[in-house]
Design a protein around this motif. Structure first.
Motif, short mmCIF file in Angstrom:
data_model
loop_
_atom_site.label_atom_id
_atom_site.label_comp_id
_atom_site.label_asym_id
_atom_site.label_seq_id
_atom_site.Cartn_x
_atom_site.Cartn_y
_atom_site.Cartn_z
N VAL A 161 7.91 29.40 -22.51
CA VAL A 161 7.22 30.52 -23.14
C VAL A 161 8.21 31.45 -23.83
O VAL A 161 8.05 31.81 -25.01
CB VAL A 161 6.38 31.29 -22.10
CG1 VAL A 161 5.84 32.60 -22.70
CG2 VAL A 161 5.22 30.42 -21.60
N PHE A 162 9.25 31.85 -23.13
CA PHE A 162 10.22 32.78 -23.72
C PHE A 162 10.93 32.15 -24.91
O PHE A 162 11.14 32.81 -25.94
CB PHE A 162 11.23 33.25 -22.68
CG PHE A 162 10.69 34.29 -21.74
CD1 PHE A 162 10.20 35.49 -22.24
CD2 PHE A 162 10.66 34.08 -20.37
CE1 PHE A 162 9.70 36.45 -21.39
CE2 PHE A 162 10.16 35.04 -19.51
CZ PHE A 162 9.68 36.24 -20.02
N VAL A 165 8.55 32.10 -27.88
CA VAL A 165 8.38 33.45 -28.45
C VAL A 165 9.64 33.85 -29.22
O VAL A 165 9.56 34.38 -30.33
CB VAL A 165 8.06 34.46 -27.33
CG1 VAL A 165 8.12 35.89 -27.87
CG2 VAL A 165 6.69 34.19 -26.74
N ASN A 166 10.80 33.58 -28.67
CA ASN A 166 12.05 33.92 -29.35
C ASN A 166 12.21 33.19 -30.68
O ASN A 166 12.89 33.67 -31.58
CB ASN A 166 13.25 33.60 -28.45
CG ASN A 166 13.42 34.61 -27.33
OD1 ASN A 166 13.02 35.76 -27.47
ND2 ASN A 166 14.00 34.18 -26.22
N THR A 170 3.55 32.00 -31.74
CA THR A 170 2.58 32.69 -30.90
C THR A 170 2.25 31.76 -29.75
O THR A 170 1.95 30.58 -29.95
CB THR A 170 1.29 33.00 -31.69
OG1 THR A 170 1.60 33.91 -32.74
CG2 THR A 170 0.22 33.60 -30.78
N THR A 193 4.72 38.88 -15.91
CA THR A 193 5.74 38.39 -16.83
C THR A 193 5.13 37.72 -18.07
O THR A 193 5.30 38.20 -19.18
CB THR A 193 6.69 37.41 -16.11
OG1 THR A 193 7.29 38.08 -15.00
CG2 THR A 193 7.78 36.91 -17.05
N LEU A 194 4.41 36.63 -17.87
CA LEU A 194 3.92 35.88 -19.03
C LEU A 194 2.94 36.68 -19.87
O LEU A 194 2.93 36.56 -21.10
CB LEU A 194 3.28 34.56 -18.57
CG LEU A 194 4.20 33.59 -17.82
CD1 LEU A 194 3.47 32.29 -17.55
CD2 LEU A 194 5.48 33.34 -18.60
N LEU A 196 3.06 39.60 -20.70
CA LEU A 196 3.76 40.55 -21.57
C LEU A 196 4.11 39.93 -22.92
O LEU A 196 4.32 40.65 -23.90
CB LEU A 196 5.04 41.05 -20.89
CG LEU A 196 4.86 41.75 -19.54
CD1 LEU A 196 6.22 42.14 -18.98
CD2 LEU A 196 3.97 42.97 -19.68
N VAL A 197 4.20 38.60 -22.97
CA VAL A 197 4.68 37.95 -24.20
C VAL A 197 3.73 36.89 -24.74
O VAL A 197 3.91 36.41 -25.87
CB VAL A 197 6.07 37.31 -23.98
CG1 VAL A 197 7.11 38.39 -23.68
CG2 VAL A 197 6.04 36.28 -22.86
N ALA A 198 2.74 36.49 -23.95
CA ALA A 198 1.82 35.42 -24.35
C ALA A 198 0.37 35.87 -24.18
O ALA A 198 0.08 36.81 -23.43
CB ALA A 198 2.07 34.16 -23.53
N THR A 199 -0.53 35.19 -24.86
CA THR A 199 -1.95 35.40 -24.66
C THR A 199 -2.39 34.55 -23.46
O THR A 199 -2.22 33.32 -23.48
CB THR A 199 -2.76 34.98 -25.90
OG1 THR A 199 -2.38 35.81 -26.99
CG2 THR A 199 -4.25 35.11 -25.65
#
Length: 226
Positions: A161-162, A165-166, A170, A193-194, A196-199
């Motif tokens: 995931v990170f 995103v980096n 999306t 955690t997830l 915060l950055v993913a749907t």
């Protein structure tokens, strides 16, 4: 009026809109009956996560959504494998080894691998994306939205995931299609955690976006496990 969350999700997951489904380490030696990590395998099956991955893969095949399977393996002689963390050293002592070409690195039932699926194998590291062909393949496919599923919520899934995103993708995570240990760690990882950055969504919500059946059927478009 602005779009609802369901409408935004549907737009992101349109089969013709640059979406790819990624399964992470859903292989026999990790989530199969003879797993090297039986606690994780049990969590993946008892939670329904593995079956939900299979449902998503089958629906993706029907909807003509590209599926990619990320598999972790190592050479029998260990060349190129990491040894710079306790996790890697412990993995090298497990009774079941994820050796290249062995049953342990085949995608596990009930997930079916179709001819059009891409299987990407890595010999090192913790991430399905870092230092592998995944990113280049996604870009060549025109991917904009990556759906991440599989195991584990402890290590490989958050790495995927990170890293995605980096790299500008999306990311969508069906929370009921990932698993980790202990079982109550997964919802905590998702929430704190997830999310915060993913749907974060569900398997049924993804299937709804693809107009796929919500029942237990897993057939359609899949031909073999690889």
């Amino acid at each position: 009026m602005g779009q609802s969350s369901a409408e935004r999700l549907g737009e992101r997951l349109r089969p013709d809109g640059g979406v790819v489904l990624l399964t992470v380490e859903c292989q026999e030696g990790v989530v199969g009956p003879d797993s090297a990590l039986p606690e994780l395998a049990t969590a993946a099956r008892r939670s329904g996560a593995l079956r939900n991955v299979a449902r998503l893969v089958a629906a993706a095949h029907r909807a003509d959504v590209q599926v990619m399977h990320a598999v972790a393996e190592r050479r029998p002689d260990g060349r190129g494998a990491n040894s710079n963390a306790r996790l890697f050293r412990a993995a090298g002592r497990l009774p079941v080894q994820q050796h290249s070409g062995s049953r342990a690195v085949r995608v596990a039932a009930p997930i079916e691998v179709a001819d059009e699926d891409l299987v990407v194998r890595r010999l090192h590291g913790l991430s399905p994306l870092a230092g592998t062909d995944v990113d280049a393949l996604l870009r060549n496919l025109g991917c904009r939205t990556l759906i991440v599923t599989g195991v584990s919520a402890n290590v490989a899934v958050p790495n995927a995931v990170f890293d995605a995103v980096n790299r500008g993708y999306t990311v969508v995570v069906p929370g009921d299609a990932i698993a980790g240990v202990p079982a109550d760690y997964t919802p905590a990882m998702i929430r704190h955690t997830l999310a915060l950055v993913a749907t974060i969504t569900t398997t049924d919500e993804v299937l709804g976006c693809w107009k796929a059946p919500r029942g237990p059927g897993l057939t359609g478009g899949a031909v073999s496990r690889g």
